[in-house]
Design a protein around this motif. Structure first.
Motif, PDB file in Angstrom:
ATOM      1  N   TRP A  47       1.915   5.367  -1.492  1.00 32.73           N
ATOM      2  CA  TRP A  47       0.893   6.468  -2.441  1.00 32.73           C
ATOM      3  C   TRP A  47       2.508   7.270  -2.957  1.00 32.73           C
ATOM      4  N   ASP A  64      -0.541  -2.041  -4.356  1.00 34.62           N
ATOM      5  CA  ASP A  64      -1.916  -0.475  -4.436  1.00 34.62           C
ATOM      6  C   ASP A  64      -1.426   0.858  -4.535  1.00 34.62           C
ATOM      7  N   THR A  65      -1.060   1.300  -5.380  1.00 32.60           N
ATOM      8  CA  THR A  65      -1.336   2.759  -5.644  1.00 32.60           C
ATOM      9  C   THR A  65      -1.834   3.661  -4.956  1.00 32.60           C
ATOM     10  N   ARG A  66      -2.246   4.917  -4.759  1.00 27.58           N
ATOM     11  CA  ARG A  66      -2.643   6.000  -4.840  1.00 27.58           C
ATOM     12  C   ARG A  66      -1.742   7.525  -5.521  1.00 27.58           C
ATOM     13  N   SER A  82       0.680  -1.123   0.124  1.00 26.69           N
ATOM     14  CA  SER A  82      -0.043   0.135  -0.048  1.00 26.69           C
ATOM     15  C   SER A  82       0.445   1.032  -0.283  1.00 26.69           C
ATOM     16  N   ARG A  85       3.999   3.309 -12.063  1.00 26.70           N
ATOM     17  CA  ARG A  85       1.888   2.790 -12.639  1.00 26.70           C
ATOM     18  C   ARG A  85       2.174   1.052 -12.994  1.00 26.70           C
ATOM     19  N   GLU A  89      -3.896  14.913   2.844  1.00 25.15           N
ATOM     20  CA  GLU A  89      -4.520  13.501   2.472  1.00 25.15           C
ATOM     21  C   GLU A  89      -4.114  12.480   4.099  1.00 25.15           C
TER      22      GLU A  89
END
Length: 373
Positions: free
Chosen positions: A209, A237-239, A207, A228, A258
């Motif tokens: 960012w 999983d990238t924000r 996880s 990406r 954020e």
């Protein structure tokens, strides 16, 4: 043959004085200066002795008489307020001097320059009879202008491999003759992000960012596109958090927003933050500290650029170190190749239409394993 010391004490000697004392024409002196083979060994030795005795130093104009070259490179650079372009510019200038070349530099705004402004700079350099151009084009605006410019001299473009303007589209902006006189070099930022993703995944982070750089910068687009793709391959999983600048202050504000949003929603925080440059990482450090989060025990951080002082952050920052010296050397090597001085490139890899210089991952204590608490 000796020269009286009083003669040396006068003003700087000219090529015509050398010619007179050596008993040859000034054209012969110019041929000796430029290592022309059309001079006998005895004449060359006589002229060289006078040059040594007088302490004569040839000017660019003297060298040009025989070589038909000015030994001058026109360098147009954008991004002069930022670490990468400044480091590359310095490397180009240093290597040029080692090859007896003079670099004349013009700085231009990387995001606001127009095609007309760019071509006017090119015409100014052509009036100075430059032998070739080097163009540091960090943004799509500059890259487009550099490709569209109609020039009779070789050009070397220093840019990143990806952007909103693709390499194929850029190539179609040039004529066939322009393409033959053009080389593109850059850093292997895609490969660097692949290794960052491998390292992050190895430490168990799933996880993350990602704080992206300004979209008009090709470096930012390349790093984000690479992240990406490669993060997905590692099931990370990238924000994406999109910044409008490279500045630490904006990164600090974005991270604050954020983290506050995260606190209100009750969602889990990321285990790592990847930033598009080191200045952003500095802003992230400050935000995490103010929110009572430790690096790397609570959140790991990875930057890009290895700016001065990053190894002295608390804790030292894991980051990507681009080899700006080799990038500058590659640009100058391509200039020499296009001018016919050498036949070799200075890079071993090429991809996406550019010769690439590798980057090194500086693994430090800001990246650690995911906490099991």
């Amino acid at each position: 043959m000796g020269i009286d010391a009083s003669h040396k004490a006068d003003r700087s000697p000219s090529m015509f004085e050398v010619a007179k004392l050596a008993g040859v024409s000034h054209q012969t002196v110019s041929r000796v200066i430029n290592d022309s083979p059309h001079v006998s060994a005895s004449t060359r030795a006589r002229v060289q002795q006078v040059i040594d005795d007088l302490g004569y130093r040839p000017s660019n104009s003297a060298r040009t008489l025989a070589s038909k070259r000015s030994h001058t490179i026109g360098l147009i650079a954008g991004g002069q307020h930022f670490f990468g372009p400044v480091s590359t510019l310095a490397s180009i200038e240093e290597l040029a001097r080692r090859h007896g070349l003079f670099v004349t530099v013009s700085l231009i705004h990387e995001a606001l320059c127009t095609q007309g402004e760019f071509e006017e700079l090119c015409r100014t350099f052509e009036d100075q009879n430059v032998d070739a151009f080097v163009m540091l084009a960090p943004t799509d605006v500059m890259f487009s202008a550099a490709c569209k410019a109609r020039l009779s001299e070789p050009r070397v473009l220093v840019t990143s491999t990806h952007g909103q303007l693709g390499m194929g589209q850029a190539g179609r902006m040039m004529s066939d003759e322009d393409r033959q006189r053009t080389a593109i070099v850059g850093l292997d930022q895609w490969g660097a992000m692949e290794r960052v993703a491998e390292l992050v995944a190895k430490f168990g982070h799933r996880s993350v960012w990602y704080l992206a750089g300004p979209v008009q910068w090709r470096d930012a687009v390349t790093r984000l596109a690479a992240w990406r793709k490669v993060s997905a391959l590692h099931s990370i999983d990238t924000r994406i958090i999109q910044a409008r600048s490279w500045e630490a202050g904006e990164a600090y504000s974005l991270m604050n927003r954020e983290l506050e949003r995260l606190g209100q929603s009750g969602q889990n925080r990321p285990t790592a933050v990847i930033t598009a440059n080191d200045a952003q990482a500095v802003g992230v450090y400050r935000t995490l500290r103010e929110h009572g989060l430790r690096v790397p025990q609570d959140v790991s951080v990875v930057g890009f650029d290895d700016m001065a002082g990053m190894d002295n952050m608390m804790p030292p920052l894991t980051t990507v170190r681009p080899d700006f010296d080799r990038l500058g050397a590659a640009a100058m090597q391509e200039v020499l190749r296009l001018l016919g001085v050498t036949g070799q490139t200075s890079f071993q890899e090429s991809a996406h239409g550019a010769g690439l210089i590798s980057c090194e991952i500086m693994q430090r204590r800001s990246l650690g394993p995911v906490s099991r608490n």
